[in-house]
Design an enzyme around this catalytic site. Structure first.
Site, PDB file in Angstrom:
ATOM      1  CG  HIS A  70     -10.033  -5.320  19.192  1.00 52.28           C
ATOM      2  ND1 HIS A  70      -9.667  -6.497  18.556  1.00 52.28           N
ATOM      3  CD2 HIS A  70      -8.993  -5.012  20.005  1.00 52.28           C
ATOM      4  CE1 HIS A  70      -8.468  -6.862  18.974  1.00 52.28           C
ATOM      5  NE2 HIS A  70      -8.035  -5.978  19.853  1.00 52.28           N
TER       6      HIS A  70
ATOM      7  CG  HIS B 296      -6.822 -10.347  21.568  1.00 47.48           C
ATOM      8  ND1 HIS B 296      -7.761  -9.854  22.420  1.00 47.48           N
ATOM      9  CD2 HIS B 296      -6.176  -9.270  21.049  1.00 47.48           C
ATOM     10  CE1 HIS B 296      -7.685  -8.516  22.428  1.00 47.48           C
ATOM     11  NE2 HIS B 296      -6.727  -8.140  21.598  1.00 47.48           N
TER      12      HIS B 296
ATOM     13  CG  ASP C 279      -5.431  -3.889  18.884  1.00 57.52           C
ATOM     14  OD1 ASP C 279      -5.904  -4.219  19.971  1.00 57.52           O
ATOM     15  OD2 ASP C 279      -4.586  -4.584  18.275  1.00 57.52           O
ATOM     16  CG  ASP C 280      -3.293  -1.639  21.826  1.00 57.86           C
ATOM     17  OD1 ASP C 280      -3.664  -1.601  23.010  1.00 57.86           O
ATOM     18  OD2 ASP C 280      -3.216  -2.688  21.158  1.00 57.86           O
TER      19      ASP C 280
ATOM     20  CD  GLU D  42      -2.620  -9.376  17.590  1.00 62.85           C
ATOM     21  OE1 GLU D  42      -2.783  -9.918  18.699  1.00 62.85           O
ATOM     22  OE2 GLU D  42      -2.337  -8.158  17.462  1.00 62.85           O
TER      23      GLU D  42
ATOM     24  CG  HIS E  41      -6.352  -3.613  24.149  1.00 62.51           C
ATOM     25  ND1 HIS E  41      -6.398  -4.801  24.830  1.00 62.51           N
ATOM     26  CD2 HIS E  41      -6.400  -3.937  22.827  1.00 62.51           C
ATOM     27  CE1 HIS E  41      -6.461  -5.803  23.962  1.00 62.51           C
ATOM     28  NE2 HIS E  41      -6.458  -5.311  22.736  1.00 62.51           N
TER      29      HIS E  41
HETATM   30  N1  HPA Z   1      -2.980  -8.366  21.032  1.00 60.97           N
HETATM   31  C1  HPA Z   1      -2.818  -8.985  22.208  1.00 60.97           C
HETATM   32  N2  HPA Z   1      -2.798  -8.346  23.354  1.00 60.97           N
HETATM   33  C2  HPA Z   1      -2.951  -7.031  23.357  1.00 60.97           C
HETATM   34  C3  HPA Z   1      -3.118  -6.338  22.186  1.00 60.97           C
HETATM   35  C4  HPA Z   1      -3.147  -7.039  20.955  1.00 60.97           C
HETATM   36  O1  HPA Z   1      -3.293  -6.507  19.839  1.00 60.97           O
HETATM   37  N3  HPA Z   1      -3.244  -5.045  22.523  1.00 60.97           N
HETATM   38  C5  HPA Z   1      -3.170  -4.968  23.865  1.00 60.97           C
HETATM   39  N4  HPA Z   1      -2.989  -6.180  24.374  1.00 60.97           N
HETATM   40 ZN    ZN Z   2      -6.291  -6.187  20.903  1.00 56.76          ZN
END
Ligand code: HPA
Ligand code: ZN
Length: 338
Positions: free
Chosen positions: A18, A198, A279-280, A201, A20
């Site tokens: 996971h 996703h 994630d990011d 969250e 991006h």
């Molecule tokens: N959630 C939803 N969209 C996203 C995320 C995330 O954590 N990171 C990049 N796009």
């Molecule tokens: Zn994500």
């Protein structure tokens, strides 16, 4: 002397499921690309930009993330972006990565789909050569846009279907339930693509159930809020659905108040197949090993937990069973040497 837990985790071979790719854009590269492409960004300096990385919810982050992505214009930019990620991932002992990309963020600005995907693919080939890292691409649909736009994106990707591992669903979750994308996921499934989304969250547990029942997903991204529904947890355990959990992201986006309260402990106790991911990482304060370190610092985890998480990262990947077995074997060899 025995290794500290964070260092032990750092040395484990692992997969990242996971991440991006646009979320790996470090401020320094963002400024360099802004200059190279003569694109203006609404921040005066790297320090200014880092200062803006203070979020109270997902949408705060997404607004900055989409603004930052505007510096990505050419095939070379996408190559450089992914190449930097792979160098960083290799340093964290990542052996395999399944990477999200958001084509609509770029094609809606007039960037050719081909430039995006070919730049990423060339960096992936280079990473295999340089670092021995294998990887796959998961094309995400932006859920704040209509399903028709996702369908058009799937059609646009046609020449590259054999280069895609799967499709995913990201962006603003609440108000955009999985059911909105049932048709595009049905078509992607018919093409033999893996499906992830996703869910849970910020959205409720029903979004997780919908992703399973209406999108036919093979893996859940995040899934934290599934814990609010015992029956759903039992189902996720019984079906061995992998959750790609992102501890530092959860902290930065206020999905959890403190790392000590992160639901990973509950997930592992429940027998859920959870994994650790970044994630990011350029926005949330660290790459995959920083996420392991943040969990380690709570004192709630031991070596067995981290071995389980590393093992889950391979068994939850979309690699063929033989490759998974080889990675798990390497993991146990590494553990024996630590
Ligand atoms: N959630 C939803 N969209 C996203 C995320 C995330 O954590 N990171 C990049 N796009
Ligand atoms: Zn994500």
């Amino acid at each position: 002397m025995s290794l500290a837990l964070a260092e032990f985790a750092a040395r484990l071979p692992k997969a990242e499921l996971h991440v991006h790719i646009e979320g790996t854009l470090e401020p320094e590269l963002m400024f360099a690309l802004a200059q190279r492409n003569r694109v203006s960004i609404p921040f005066a300096s790297v320090a200014d930009l880092r200062e803006a990385y203070s979020f109270t919810r997902l949408q705060d982050f997404l607004d900055i993330y989409y603004a930052g992505a505007e510096v990505l214009c050419t095939q070379q930019d996408f190559h450089d972006l992914a190449s930097a990620y792979f160098d960083r991932a290799a340093a964290d002992n990542v052996r395999h990565a399944e990477i999200f990309f958001d084509p609509q963020t770029h094609t809606d600005r007039g960037i050719a789909f081909e430039a995006v995907i070919e730049g990423l693919l060339s960096a992936m080939a280079q990473a295999q050569q340089r670092h021995g890292i294998t990887s796959g691409l998961i094309m995400c649909f932006l859920r704040h846009l209509p399903e028709e736009a996702a369908l058009a994106t799937l059609t646009m990707a046609e020449p590259w279907y054999d280069r895609l591992l799967g499709v995913g669903l990201d962006s603003s979750e609440v108000g955009h339930p999985p059911e909105k994308f049932a048709e595009v996921f049905r078509r992607a499934g018919a093409l033999g693509l893996k499906r992830v989304a996703h869910a849970g969250e910020e959205g409720p547990p029903t979004y997780v159930s919908q992703a399973l029942d209406l999108l036919g997903i093979d893996r859940i991204d995040h899934g934290n809020r599934a814990l609010e529904d015992d029956k759903l947890v039992a189902r996720l355990v019984a079906e061995q659905i992998t959750l790609t959990v992102c501890p530092l992201s959860n902290l930065k986006l206020c999905v959890v108040d403190e790392m000590a309260d992160h639901p990973m402990r509950v997930m592992l106790n429940a027998g859920l197949r959870a994994t650790v991911n970044s994630d990011d990482p350029a926005y949330f304060g660290g790459y995959i090993n920083d996420n392991f370190a943040a969990l380690a610092a709570t004192g709630h985890y031991d070596r067995e937990d981290f071995i389980t998480l590393a093992k889950n990262s391979f068994s939850g990947s979309f690699l063929p069973p033989k490759a998974i077995a080889a990675h798990v074997n390497d993991l146990y060899l590494a553990v024996a040497s630590l």
